[in-house]
Design a protein around this motif. Structure first.
Motif, PDB file in Angstrom:
ATOM      1  N   LEU A   5      37.112 -10.889  50.754  1.00  0.00           N
ATOM      2  CA  LEU A   5      36.965 -10.173  52.028  1.00  0.00           C
ATOM      3  C   LEU A   5      38.301  -9.613  52.506  1.00  0.00           C
ATOM      4  O   LEU A   5      38.825  -9.977  53.559  1.00  0.00           O
ATOM      5  N   LYS A   6      38.853  -8.710  51.699  1.00  0.00           N
ATOM      6  CA  LYS A   6      40.084  -7.990  52.029  1.00  0.00           C
ATOM      7  C   LYS A   6      39.776  -6.496  51.985  1.00  0.00           C
ATOM      8  O   LYS A   6      38.949  -6.050  51.200  1.00  0.00           O
ATOM      9  N   ARG A   7      40.481  -5.733  52.795  1.00  0.00           N
ATOM     10  CA  ARG A   7      40.268  -4.283  52.870  1.00  0.00           C
ATOM     11  C   ARG A   7      41.022  -3.605  51.722  1.00  0.00           C
ATOM     12  O   ARG A   7      42.076  -3.000  51.923  1.00  0.00           O
ATOM     13  N   VAL A   8      40.435  -3.705  50.542  1.00  0.00           N
ATOM     14  CA  VAL A   8      41.013  -3.144  49.319  1.00  0.00           C
ATOM     15  C   VAL A   8      39.907  -2.448  48.536  1.00  0.00           C
ATOM     16  O   VAL A   8      38.827  -3.015  48.346  1.00  0.00           O
ATOM     17  N   ILE A   9      40.188  -1.212  48.084  1.00  0.00           N
ATOM     18  CA  ILE A   9      39.254  -0.492  47.223  1.00  0.00           C
ATOM     19  C   ILE A   9      40.013   0.151  46.068  1.00  0.00           C
ATOM     20  O   ILE A   9      41.213   0.409  46.170  1.00  0.00           O
TER      21      ILE A   9
ATOM     22  N   PRO B 267      42.214   1.141  53.895  1.00  0.00           N
ATOM     23  CA  PRO B 267      41.863   2.556  54.063  1.00  0.00           C
ATOM     24  C   PRO B 267      41.082   2.781  55.351  1.00  0.00           C
ATOM     25  O   PRO B 267      40.288   1.942  55.762  1.00  0.00           O
ATOM     26  N   GLU B 268      41.368   3.910  55.983  1.00  0.00           N
ATOM     27  CA  GLU B 268      40.624   4.283  57.186  1.00  0.00           C
ATOM     28  C   GLU B 268      40.453   5.798  57.201  1.00  0.00           C
ATOM     29  O   GLU B 268      41.361   6.541  56.840  1.00  0.00           O
TER      30      GLU B 268
ATOM     31  N   LEU C 233      33.683  -2.328  53.026  1.00  0.00           N
ATOM     32  CA  LEU C 233      34.661  -3.135  53.758  1.00  0.00           C
ATOM     33  C   LEU C 233      34.144  -3.546  55.135  1.00  0.00           C
ATOM     34  O   LEU C 233      34.623  -4.508  55.718  1.00  0.00           O
ATOM     35  N   ASP C 234      33.163  -2.782  55.621  1.00  0.00           N
ATOM     36  CA  ASP C 234      32.564  -3.079  56.918  1.00  0.00           C
ATOM     37  C   ASP C 234      31.189  -3.730  56.794  1.00  0.00           C
ATOM     38  O   ASP C 234      30.438  -3.806  57.769  1.00  0.00           O
ATOM     39  N   GLY C 235      30.837  -4.175  55.583  1.00  0.00           N
ATOM     40  CA  GLY C 235      29.557  -4.853  55.375  1.00  0.00           C
ATOM     41  C   GLY C 235      28.370  -3.909  55.346  1.00  0.00           C
ATOM     42  O   GLY C 235      27.240  -4.317  55.612  1.00  0.00           O
TER      43      GLY C 235
ATOM     44  N   LEU D  75      38.903  -8.285  56.131  1.00  0.00           N
ATOM     45  CA  LEU D  75      40.123  -8.344  56.936  1.00  0.00           C
ATOM     46  C   LEU D  75      41.210  -7.471  56.314  1.00  0.00           C
ATOM     47  O   LEU D  75      41.319  -7.374  55.089  1.00  0.00           O
ATOM     48  N   PRO D  76      42.053  -6.860  57.152  1.00  0.00           N
ATOM     49  CA  PRO D  76      43.158  -6.057  56.615  1.00  0.00           C
ATOM     50  C   PRO D  76      44.125  -6.931  55.818  1.00  0.00           C
ATOM     51  O   PRO D  76      44.262  -8.120  56.084  1.00  0.00           O
TER      52      PRO D  76
END
Length: 189
Positions: free
Chosen positions: A55-59, A78-79, A141-143, A19-20
């Protein structure tokens, strides 16, 4: 800072979508710092939050630890906003699939938009190893694991070996025997 446990495949949490983050606050910065310390200790050059069970959108990334000009990159939400038509092939590894590598074809250049460690919007043009690493970590992040980009036969062989190693380790721990000596891994994404 704290060292976090890196999940290994076939852990089902690695296949979930993250999740963002609403904002880059102190909790997210602490997560980033802990992830960076964990990545360095592993050792690796990239780590995504799902790999440590968050489960956070962090790298976090650091493809060149010796280059103090660029230093580590911290990315929230990130996108990829642009990708080249030209492809590049790199032999990829992963901290969640230790000691396993395969050639993966990805776009040679990408532009990524993200929030930095201070919550500021950034856009970065990436090529070479950095482009590969950014795409690899965003996949997490997208599994998606790097083995999802290779043939089913190779992917299944790698996953079976990882499952066998996990079962052997669990059996040895249950019997009280010392775990098998593990050689130091090559640098992985």
């Amino acid at each position: 800072m704290a060292l976090l446990t890196i999940l290994t495949a076939p852990d089902p949490r690695l296949k979930k979508k993250s999740l963002p983050v609403a904002a880059v606050d102190d909790d997210v910065r602490q997560l980033m710092d802990d992830m960076l310390e964990t990545m360095y200790a592993a050792p690796g050059i990239g780590l995504a939050a799902p790999q440590v069970g968050v489960l956070k959108r962090v790298i976090v990334l650091d493809i060149d630890r010796e280059d103090t000009k660029t230093g580590p990159l911290f990315m929230a939400n990130p996108e990829i906003v642009e990708a080249s038509e030209e492809d590049a092939t790199y032999e990829e590894g992963c901290l969640s699939l230790p000691e396993h590598y395969a050639d993966v074809v990805r776009p040679a250049q990408v532009t990524v938009r993200y929030l930095d460690r201070d919550g500021q919007k950034q856009e970065l043009a990436c090529e070479g190893l950095l482009a590969t690493c950014v795409q690899h970590e965003i996949d997490h992040l997208d599994g998606i694991l790097f083995v999802d980009h290779i043939s089913a036969l190779k992917r299944n062989m790698i996953l079976r070996k990882l499952l066998k190693t996990r079962k052997e380790k669990e059996r040895e721990e249950a019997e009280g025997a010392p775990a098998a000596t593990v050689k130091e891994p090559a640098t992985a994404l």
